[in-house]
Scaffold this motif. Sequence first.
Motif, PDB file in Angstrom:
ATOM      1  N   ILE A  61      45.268  19.068 -87.118  1.00  0.00           N
ATOM      2  CA  ILE A  61      46.001  18.680 -85.905  1.00  0.00           C
ATOM      3  C   ILE A  61      46.164  19.894 -84.994  1.00  0.00           C
ATOM      4  N   ASN A  62      46.523  21.029 -85.580  1.00  0.00           N
ATOM      5  CA  ASN A  62      46.668  22.257 -84.785  1.00  0.00           C
ATOM      6  C   ASN A  62      45.350  22.642 -84.113  1.00  0.00           C
ATOM      7  N   ALA A  63      44.241  22.558 -84.848  1.00  0.00           N
ATOM      8  CA  ALA A  63      42.937  22.909 -84.280  1.00  0.00           C
ATOM      9  C   ALA A  63      42.537  21.923 -83.171  1.00  0.00           C
ATOM     10  N   LEU A  64      42.765  20.634 -83.402  1.00  0.00           N
ATOM     11  CA  LEU A  64      42.439  19.624 -82.386  1.00  0.00           C
ATOM     12  C   LEU A  64      43.251  19.849 -81.117  1.00  0.00           C
ATOM     13  N   THR A  65      44.505  20.234 -81.286  1.00  0.00           N
ATOM     14  CA  THR A  65      45.376  20.495 -80.142  1.00  0.00           C
ATOM     15  C   THR A  65      44.947  21.766 -79.412  1.00  0.00           C
ATOM     16  N   GLU A  66      44.707  22.827 -80.165  1.00  0.00           N
ATOM     17  CA  GLU A  66      44.311  24.105 -79.570  1.00  0.00           C
ATOM     18  C   GLU A  66      42.995  24.008 -78.803  1.00  0.00           C
ATOM     19  N   HIS A  67      42.089  23.155 -79.250  1.00  0.00           N
ATOM     20  CA  HIS A  67      40.791  22.993 -78.590  1.00  0.00           C
ATOM     21  C   HIS A  67      40.830  21.945 -77.485  1.00  0.00           C
ATOM     22  N   GLY A  68      42.008  21.419 -77.194  1.00  0.00           N
ATOM     23  CA  GLY A  68      42.162  20.465 -76.101  1.00  0.00           C
ATOM     24  C   GLY A  68      41.575  19.088 -76.373  1.00  0.00           C
ATOM     25  N   ILE A  69      41.311  18.767 -77.629  1.00  0.00           N
ATOM     26  CA  ILE A  69      40.734  17.469 -77.980  1.00  0.00           C
ATOM     27  C   ILE A  69      41.802  16.388 -77.993  1.00  0.00           C
ATOM     28  N   ILE A  70      43.013  16.744 -78.434  1.00  0.00           N
ATOM     29  CA  ILE A  70      44.122  15.784 -78.414  1.00  0.00           C
ATOM     30  C   ILE A  70      45.349  16.435 -77.798  1.00  0.00           C
ATOM     31  N   ASN A  71      46.235  15.568 -77.355  1.00  0.00           N
ATOM     32  CA  ASN A  71      47.566  15.915 -76.896  1.00  0.00           C
ATOM     33  C   ASN A  71      48.512  14.964 -77.600  1.00  0.00           C
ATOM     34  N   VAL A  72      49.566  15.451 -78.151  1.00  0.00           N
ATOM     35  CA  VAL A  72      50.573  14.567 -78.747  1.00  0.00           C
ATOM     36  C   VAL A  72      51.767  14.618 -77.810  1.00  0.00           C
ATOM     37  N   ARG A  73      52.117  13.446 -77.239  1.00  0.00           N
ATOM     38  CA  ARG A  73      53.199  13.409 -76.262  1.00  0.00           C
ATOM     39  C   ARG A  73      53.852  12.045 -76.247  1.00  0.00           C
ATOM     40  N   ALA A  74      54.969  11.961 -75.565  1.00  0.00           N
ATOM     41  CA  ALA A  74      55.667  10.686 -75.399  1.00  0.00           C
ATOM     42  C   ALA A  74      54.997   9.894 -74.282  1.00  0.00           C
ATOM     43  N   ILE A  75      54.835   8.602 -74.492  1.00  0.00           N
ATOM     44  CA  ILE A  75      54.291   7.708 -73.476  1.00  0.00           C
ATOM     45  C   ILE A  75      55.364   6.671 -73.184  1.00  0.00           C
ATOM     46  N   VAL A  76      55.786   6.617 -71.933  1.00  0.00           N
ATOM     47  CA  VAL A  76      56.839   5.684 -71.529  1.00  0.00           C
ATOM     48  C   VAL A  76      56.281   4.265 -71.501  1.00  0.00           C
ATOM     49  N   ASN A  77      57.027   3.328 -72.042  1.00  0.00           N
ATOM     50  CA  ASN A  77      56.677   1.917 -71.965  1.00  0.00           C
ATOM     51  C   ASN A  77      57.260   1.378 -70.666  1.00  0.00           C
ATOM     52  N   PRO A  78      56.431   1.126 -69.643  1.00  0.00           N
ATOM     53  CA  PRO A  78      56.957   0.694 -68.340  1.00  0.00           C
ATOM     54  C   PRO A  78      57.803  -0.575 -68.419  1.00  0.00           C
ATOM     55  N   LEU A  79      57.421  -1.514 -69.251  1.00  0.00           N
ATOM     56  CA  LEU A  79      58.176  -2.766 -69.371  1.00  0.00           C
ATOM     57  C   LEU A  79      59.601  -2.522 -69.858  1.00  0.00           C
ATOM     58  N   ALA A  80      59.753  -1.589 -70.779  1.00  0.00           N
ATOM     59  CA  ALA A  80      61.073  -1.314 -71.354  1.00  0.00           C
ATOM     60  C   ALA A  80      62.033  -0.686 -70.351  1.00  0.00           C
ATOM     61  N   VAL A  81      61.489  -0.096 -69.289  1.00  0.00           N
ATOM     62  CA  VAL A  81      62.353   0.535 -68.281  1.00  0.00           C
ATOM     63  C   VAL A  81      62.303  -0.190 -66.936  1.00  0.00           C
ATOM     64  N   GLY A  82      61.861  -1.458 -66.975  1.00  0.00           N
ATOM     65  CA  GLY A  82      61.961  -2.319 -65.807  1.00  0.00           C
ATOM     66  C   GLY A  82      60.787  -2.339 -64.856  1.00  0.00           C
TER      67      GLY A  82
END
Length: 159
Positions: A42-63
């Motif tokens: 996971i660290n290598a995938l992140t460091e090489h820009g292959i993945i990003n782990v982040r929060a994704i807002v659910n638009p429906l849940a916030v109106g």
Amino acid sequence: MDKPDFTDWDIIKLLNEDGRMSSTEIARRLGNVSARTVTNRINALTEHGIINVRAIVNPLAVGYTVMADVFIEVEPGNVREVAKKTAEFPQVTYVACATGATDVSISLRVRSIEELFNFVSEKIGKIPGVTRTQSYLLPLKLKDFDTWLPPDVFEPGDE
């Protein structure tokens, strides 16, 4: 890291299901790697820009229940400027320059049809260089970038 191997893609698939899944849980579900190996990958995938782990807002849940695509025609020579300007609006979730009858393609999220109308006519329509817009309501979303994986990561029979 040249490119991810099948184990990396298996890790990515699990993180795609739940970005907070622990390395221990991933290792348990894969059954053939240790938690330390998962963490290192996971660290290598992140460091090489292959993945990003982040929060994704659910638009429906916030109106933000209305989803639409807007295709924008632009005066010659203004396509990039119009695209950059539309990207500044927080309602806009996607912007791309296009070829063909449409010059700029955007997707957006708003709370109501009235908000969609006002946004397109009062914000997008007043950007210098915009000559025409076409809006399409999207009543159903089946897939989005947040779950996309390249087709070649699936072994035959996985699709």
